[in-house]
Motif scaffolding. Sequence first.
Motif, short mmCIF file in Angstrom:
data_model
loop_
_atom_site.label_atom_id
_atom_site.label_comp_id
_atom_site.label_asym_id
_atom_site.label_seq_id
_atom_site.Cartn_x
_atom_site.Cartn_y
_atom_site.Cartn_z
N LYS A 193 0.83 -1.20 0.00
CA LYS A 193 0.00 0.00 0.00
C LYS A 193 0.88 1.26 0.00
O LYS A 193 0.61 2.22 -0.74
CB LYS A 193 -0.91 0.01 1.23
CG LYS A 193 -2.01 -1.04 1.22
CD LYS A 193 -2.84 -0.93 2.50
CE LYS A 193 -3.92 -1.98 2.55
NZ LYS A 193 -4.74 -1.88 3.79
N THR A 194 1.90 1.25 0.83
CA THR A 194 2.80 2.40 0.93
C THR A 194 3.47 2.68 -0.41
O THR A 194 3.56 3.84 -0.84
CB THR A 194 3.87 2.15 2.01
OG1 THR A 194 3.23 1.97 3.27
CG2 THR A 194 4.85 3.31 2.10
N ASP A 195 3.93 1.64 -1.07
CA ASP A 195 4.61 1.82 -2.35
C ASP A 195 3.67 2.38 -3.41
O ASP A 195 4.06 3.24 -4.21
CB ASP A 195 5.20 0.49 -2.82
CG ASP A 195 6.33 0.01 -1.92
OD1 ASP A 195 6.90 0.86 -1.20
OD2 ASP A 195 6.62 -1.19 -1.91
N ILE A 196 2.44 1.90 -3.41
CA ILE A 196 1.46 2.39 -4.38
C ILE A 196 1.13 3.85 -4.11
O ILE A 196 1.05 4.68 -5.03
CB ILE A 196 0.18 1.53 -4.34
CG1 ILE A 196 0.47 0.14 -4.93
CG2 ILE A 196 -0.96 2.21 -5.10
CD1 ILE A 196 -0.66 -0.84 -4.79
N VAL A 197 0.96 4.18 -2.85
CA VAL A 197 0.65 5.57 -2.48
C VAL A 197 1.80 6.50 -2.89
O VAL A 197 1.58 7.57 -3.45
CB VAL A 197 0.36 5.68 -0.96
CG1 VAL A 197 0.34 7.15 -0.53
CG2 VAL A 197 -0.97 5.01 -0.62
N PRO A 214 -8.00 8.37 2.98
CA PRO A 214 -8.33 7.60 4.18
C PRO A 214 -7.10 7.09 4.94
O PRO A 214 -7.21 6.70 6.11
CB PRO A 214 -9.14 6.42 3.63
CG PRO A 214 -9.73 6.94 2.36
CD PRO A 214 -8.68 7.83 1.78
N TYR A 215 -5.94 7.09 4.30
CA TYR A 215 -4.74 6.55 4.94
C TYR A 215 -3.90 7.62 5.64
O TYR A 215 -2.83 7.31 6.19
CB TYR A 215 -3.89 5.80 3.91
CG TYR A 215 -4.59 4.58 3.38
CD1 TYR A 215 -4.58 3.39 4.09
CD2 TYR A 215 -5.32 4.63 2.19
CE1 TYR A 215 -5.26 2.27 3.64
CE2 TYR A 215 -6.00 3.52 1.72
CZ TYR A 215 -5.97 2.35 2.45
OH TYR A 215 -6.65 1.24 2.00
N LEU A 216 -4.41 8.85 5.66
CA LEU A 216 -3.67 9.93 6.33
C LEU A 216 -3.48 9.65 7.82
O LEU A 216 -2.47 10.04 8.41
CB LEU A 216 -4.40 11.26 6.15
CG LEU A 216 -4.39 11.86 4.74
CD1 LEU A 216 -5.28 13.08 4.68
CD2 LEU A 216 -2.96 12.22 4.33
N MET A 228 0.30 11.26 3.49
CA MET A 228 0.38 12.71 3.70
C MET A 228 1.25 13.36 2.61
O MET A 228 0.89 14.39 2.05
CB MET A 228 0.96 13.01 5.08
CG MET A 228 0.96 14.49 5.44
SD MET A 228 1.41 14.80 7.17
CE MET A 228 0.03 14.01 8.02
N TRP A 229 2.37 12.71 2.33
CA TRP A 229 3.27 13.25 1.29
C TRP A 229 2.57 13.24 -0.06
O TRP A 229 2.62 14.23 -0.81
CB TRP A 229 4.55 12.41 1.23
CG TRP A 229 5.46 12.86 0.13
CD1 TRP A 229 6.36 13.88 0.17
CD2 TRP A 229 5.52 12.31 -1.19
NE1 TRP A 229 6.99 14.00 -1.05
CE2 TRP A 229 6.49 13.05 -1.91
CE3 TRP A 229 4.86 11.27 -1.85
CZ2 TRP A 229 6.82 12.78 -3.23
CZ3 TRP A 229 5.17 11.00 -3.17
CH2 TRP A 229 6.14 11.75 -3.85
N ALA A 230 1.93 12.11 -0.41
CA ALA A 230 1.27 11.99 -1.71
C ALA A 230 0.14 13.01 -1.84
O ALA A 230 -0.03 13.64 -2.90
CB ALA A 230 0.73 10.58 -1.89
N ALA A 231 -0.63 13.19 -0.77
CA ALA A 231 -1.75 14.14 -0.81
C ALA A 231 -1.26 15.56 -1.06
O ALA A 231 -1.85 16.31 -1.85
CB ALA A 231 -2.54 14.06 0.49
N THR A 232 -0.16 15.93 -0.40
CA THR A 232 0.36 17.28 -0.60
C THR A 232 0.98 17.44 -1.98
O THR A 232 0.95 18.52 -2.57
CB THR A 232 1.41 17.63 0.48
OG1 THR A 232 2.43 16.63 0.50
CG2 THR A 232 0.75 17.70 1.84
#
Length: 245
Positions: A193-197, A214-216, A228-232
Amino acid sequence: LTALVSNGTPEAETAIAQAIVAGTGDKNALAQAAGDAGIDNEGVETALIAWVGNDKSADKSIYYALSKIGTAASLPVLSAAAANANYDGDATDAYICLIEKLKADGQDKLAAAEAGKLLKKAAAAGSEHARIAATGILLSLQKSPVAYAMKAMKDPARAYRNNVLRFAAPYADDAFYTELGATLGKLKDNEAKTDIVNYLGNQGAKTALPAILPYLKDADAELSEAAMWAATQIGGSEVPAALSE
């Protein structure tokens, strides 16, 4: 030989080719020169193939030359050399390089068939490097590369998954990002999941943002940091509100 190779003239290449076909001179140096200069004159490949195994110290250079100038005729030699090396080292790299050359030469069916064989044998041998390389070739030859990439997301090997995502990047579109985001809820492995995000963040995949948010606040620290990083990175009006919750 160094002077002949650097010369780069047709006459110089002919002189090297003639020496190879005649079998006169230092086989190691001649094979290296043929590879460096891409000398594929008539008879050179056949002569190099015949040299394999006669002088073990020259085999590395011969494999290299065949990977640069070889045709389908060199596949059995390099395939066997890779197998003998347990799909590791220079012989395997030469085999991979030849498959890539055949693909570049427009021999897609042959390249796909050979890459498929390599994928199975490398997996059985536990060679992650060769398995990743074979997958990269196969993915580039698929009618639907992104669909092929999706199947790899359940693979237990992290390096393999990440390389597949890297290979898929040139073919990725919003539909792929959406589908990839949807897999997050189906996967049990937080590393996957982390790698995909992280990948979606790198790609600026706006269509996948709803699946990331949802994973924040996920209990897994690495996953929540990635989200958080991906969202920003992706941005969007819903991000500030999600971050403040």
